[in-house]
Motif scaffolding. Structure first.
Motif, PDB file in Angstrom:
ATOM      1  N   LEU A  34      29.907 -16.670   0.593  1.00 40.58           N
ATOM      2  CA  LEU A  34      28.997 -16.365   1.692  1.00 40.58           C
ATOM      3  C   LEU A  34      27.892 -17.419   1.710  1.00 40.58           C
ATOM      4  CD1 LEU A  34      28.579 -14.131   3.879  1.00 40.58           C
ATOM      5  CD2 LEU A  34      26.902 -13.112   2.327  1.00 40.58           C
ATOM      6  N   VAL A  59      30.730  -7.084   3.823  1.00 41.98           N
ATOM      7  CA  VAL A  59      29.844  -8.232   3.991  1.00 41.98           C
ATOM      8  C   VAL A  59      28.388  -7.782   4.023  1.00 41.98           C
ATOM      9  CG1 VAL A  59      29.175 -10.086   5.560  1.00 41.98           C
ATOM     10  CG2 VAL A  59      31.595  -9.631   5.130  1.00 41.98           C
ATOM     11  N   LEU A  69      31.045 -16.405   6.311  1.00 44.92           N
ATOM     12  CA  LEU A  69      31.912 -15.947   5.224  1.00 44.92           C
ATOM     13  C   LEU A  69      33.189 -16.764   5.204  1.00 44.92           C
ATOM     14  CD1 LEU A  69      32.744 -13.730   3.067  1.00 44.92           C
ATOM     15  CD2 LEU A  69      33.891 -12.581   4.985  1.00 44.92           C
ATOM     16  N   LEU A 113      25.618  -9.230   1.502  1.00 43.25           N
ATOM     17  CA  LEU A 113      24.472  -9.933   2.059  1.00 43.25           C
ATOM     18  C   LEU A 113      23.164  -9.232   1.675  1.00 43.25           C
ATOM     19  CD1 LEU A 113      23.605 -12.316   3.818  1.00 43.25           C
ATOM     20  CD2 LEU A 113      23.845 -10.835   5.823  1.00 43.25           C
TER      21      LEU A 113
END
Length: 456
Positions: A108, A14, A59, A18
């Motif tokens: 996301l 993640v 998420l 991101l």
């Protein structure tokens, strides 16, 4: 010798996604699993850059190994199209078919402030002002959803919803008289169709983020499809989505308020009869989907306390379906439970054991859980509910089942499944007083054990 590269963790995956989406290099990221989501996993994300500044996100991903790439792509397309049409939705920061550490199709999004818990929205003083106009707001936002251009949404399902839910029901191979009565009524009373548009598919409390000013975010687009727009309005009016409150629209307002907002956004005001048809459809749909969800546990595909408990809640929708069809009869008062059969076991007896365990869970174990044990508290509530159901069933004894079987025999039906088959073929009619008596008795017997409060 080959060198094995350690796989990325979810937090690492993640963080990388991101960072690529925001152009920020993050020193670390934390992910925390949230409750909710019909079939997808949801995580709160908190990432910190090298200066200590935090960035938050949400998420959504498919369970690894059970990913549905096309559905996730369709959800992303819906969010982007709806945002362009002015619908309040989270911003898509990134999405993909998979990524290291995430290991499944994912989405996301930015974090949207607001409350989604139905009972807080219905009762907390901080939402008193917004409650006065939320039902109208729901209609207005749904109007924006239905005005969304669909040119980029060609991948969405456009099957006839009545055909689709009937197929799901038939595939369960568990005939139910209430469903057969509902299907026959829906086929016989279907209103004229409308031009297909974007339908959210699950627009209700729990899938909306709301603050003191109104709706901030429409979430969970995984059931979105192309179809009749009034489906969304009817779904919002299904009793299950009132969460125990009385008002017909999400427990917060009237149908007229809902239609006022919808007319303000679209210039169109559906008739009461058209909306009623979709309320009946939504009630039957939730009945079938509840049983479908329970089957994931009962059929062995997924061992789940929550899914198992849903199996005992199907009767709630049966009761609601009879109610919206005008076939509900006044439930008789509680009958005296049968005396327990002689037993070789010592006391405490089984009902006493269930009561003692329930008291211990609610009075001692629950309060001792830490404040952040949200998932454990949720499972505890399900355990307590199932224990209470077991106790009520034991106290009821065989009397209610015997009464149902007597009424079925009077119809020359050995079982409810046999009655359902005769309703399907037209050999018996749902408005036959004998059929109504048998169906009402069966649903009332189940509901008196599973949720007697619903009987008033």
């Amino acid at each position: 010798m080959a060198v094995t590269t350690p796989s990325a963790t979810l937090a690492e995956g993640v963080r990388a996604v991101l960072a690529a989406a925001t152009g920020t290099e993050f020193a670390g990221a934390e992910v925390r699993r949230l409750t909710g989501g019909a079939s997808r996993e949801i995580y709160a994300v908190r990432a910190t850059d090298h200066t200590g500044r935090e960035t938050t996100a949400v998420l959504r991903r498919d369970p690894p190994g059970r990913g549905e790439i096309d559905r996730m792509r369709a959800e992303v397309a819906c969010l982007r199209a709806a945002a362009a049409a002015g619908v309040p939705v989270p911003e898509v920061l990134a999405s993909g078919d998979t990524a290291p550490g995430i290991d499944a199709p994912y989405l996301l999004m930015n974090t949207v402030p607001g409350e989604s818990i139905p009972r807080k929205l219905q009762r907390d003083p901080g939402f008193a002002a917004v409650r006065a106009h939320l039902a109208e707001d729901f209609g207005y936002v749904l109007g924006l959803v239905h005005r969304t251009p669909v040119t980029t949404l060609t991948a969405l399902d456009d099957r006839d919803p009545l055909d689709a839910i009937e197929k799901t029901y038939r595939d369960l191979a568990e005939p139910r008289p209430t469903v057969e009565i509902g299907l026959r009524w829906l086929r016989d009373n279907r209103p004229p169709d409308r031009a297909a548009c974007l339908v959210h598919g699950d627009f209700r409390l729990g899938n909306l983020l709301i603050d003191a000013d109104g709706i901030r975010g429409v979430l969970d687009w995984e059931l979105a499809h192309l179809g009749n727009p009034i489906e969304d309005l009817g779904w919002l009016c299904v009793r299950a989505w009132r969460f125990g409150a009385a008002a017909p629209v999400g427990g917060l307002g009237t149908r007229d308020q809902l239609l006022d907002g919808y007319q303000r956004a679209t210039g169109d005001r559906p008739s009461a009869a058209e909306l009623h048809w979709w309320v009946v459809f939504g009630t039957l749909k939730w009945l079938v989907l509840s049983r479908f969800q329970a089957e994931r546990h009962l059929g062995g595909a997924e061992h789940s306390l929550e899914l198992a408990a849903i199996g005992r809640r199907v009767c709630e929708s049966e009761y609601d379906l009879l109610d919206v069809l005008g076939l509900l009869e006044a439930a008789p008062g509680d009958s005296a439970p049968q005396a327990p059969a002689p037993t070789v076991h010592d006391r405490p007896d089984l009902t006493e054991i269930l009561e003692l365990v329930t008291e211990t869970l609610t009075g001692e174990i629950g309060p001792a859980l830490p404040e952040d044990a949200t998932a454990q508290r949720y499972l505890l509530r399900i355990c307590v509910s199932l224990l209470q159901i077991g106790g009520r069933e034991l106290r009821a004894g065989a009397g209610p089942s015997d009464r149902v079987h007597d009424l079925l025999r009077a119809l020359d039906c050995p079982s409810e499944a046999a009655l359902a088959e005769r309703l399907r073929t037209g050999a018996l009619a749902g408005r036959d007083p004998r059929v109504r008596a048998a169906v009402n008795a069966a649903v009332e017997a189940r509901l008196r054990v599973s949720d007697p409060r619903r009987l008033g």
